[in-house]
Design a protein around this motif. Structure first.
Motif, short mmCIF file in Angstrom:
data_model
loop_
_atom_site.label_atom_id
_atom_site.label_comp_id
_atom_site.label_asym_id
_atom_site.label_seq_id
_atom_site.Cartn_x
_atom_site.Cartn_y
_atom_site.Cartn_z
N ALA A 262 18.13 5.33 49.79
CA ALA A 262 18.27 6.23 48.65
C ALA A 262 16.90 6.59 48.08
O ALA A 262 16.65 7.75 47.72
CB ALA A 262 19.15 5.59 47.58
N ALA B 292 23.97 6.19 44.54
CA ALA B 292 23.62 4.83 44.98
C ALA B 292 22.53 4.24 44.08
O ALA B 292 22.58 3.05 43.72
CB ALA B 292 23.16 4.85 46.44
N GLU C 285 25.04 11.62 46.96
CA GLU C 285 25.44 10.24 47.27
C GLU C 285 24.27 9.28 47.13
O GLU C 285 24.45 8.14 46.68
CB GLU C 285 26.04 10.17 48.68
N GLN C 286 23.07 9.73 47.50
CA GLN C 286 21.90 8.86 47.37
C GLN C 286 21.55 8.64 45.89
O GLN C 286 21.18 7.53 45.49
CB GLN C 286 20.70 9.47 48.11
#
Length: 203
Positions: free
Chosen positions: A98, A83, A79-80
């Motif tokens: 992130a 991002a 997810e980071q």
């Protein structure tokens, strides 16, 4: 949203997006797949699926024995990375959280197989086998590749697939900016439908 952990016989999983063969981090970012009809496939949805995904990419042995916590850490890094890809594609500042997550992952372990020796095999290179070291090695390798992707010559070709509901990223090649033939066909069909609809409206 219906989550599908495994592909059906009629495999809905699209092929790797352009650029994924060069950048494992791009393949990693795309391991959560949104499909038409509200379906969703997470290739890291279980520890076993995560272990298989890493094994297929040479980032873990087949019998690594990853646990829920390991899969969760990988999904969090994914997810980071997503991002950071999104901020790059949209031209926005990189999110601090992130950046911190990526830098932390890169410093967890060397992104390389280490040198070992034993009487049978002699000198050889391999990832260390304790589960935490395997996980740290995978996190470091994926984070390092993501940093290389975002700062290297391929960064200017990075784009998001524009075919809803797809959320995958790819490297543009020529005029192609879909992540798969399936997405391109779906987008062309949507455009054709929109043109027909406009043509049927009263002037």
């Amino acid at each position: 949203m219906r989550v599908m952990q495994e592909s059906t016989i009629d495999d809905p999983t699209p092929p790797p997006a352009p650029g994924a063969e060069r950048h494992p981090a791009l393949d990693f970012a795309n391991s959560a797949i949104a499909l038409p009809g509200g379906q969703f496939i997470d290739l890291l949805g279980t520890p076993a699926a995560t272990n298989q995904w890493l094994f297929q990419r040479g980032l873990a042995p087949a019998d690594a024995g990853l646990r829920d916590m390991c899969a969760s850490q990988l999904r969090s890094l994914r997810e980071q990375i997503r991002a950071l890809l999104a901020s790059h594609v949209d031209g926005h500042p990189a999110p601090a959280d992130a950046l911190n997550a990526l830098n932390s992952a890169m410093t967890k372990a060397p992104a390389a197989a280490l040198l070992h020796w034993d009487p049978t095999r002699g000198l050889h290179r391999a990832a260390s086998h304790p589960v935490t070291q395997i996980l740290d090695h995978a996190l470091a390798a994926l984070a390092t590749d993501a940093a290389d992707l975002l700062t290297g010559p391929d960064a200017e070709r990075l784009t998001a697939c524009p075919s809803a509901p797809c959320t995958r990223y790819l490297l543009r090649h020529g005029r192609r900016h879909w992540c798969s033939t399936r997405c391109g066909d779906r987008a062309r069909a949507a455009r054709a439908y929109a043109r027909r609809t406009r043509g049927q409206q009263p002037g």
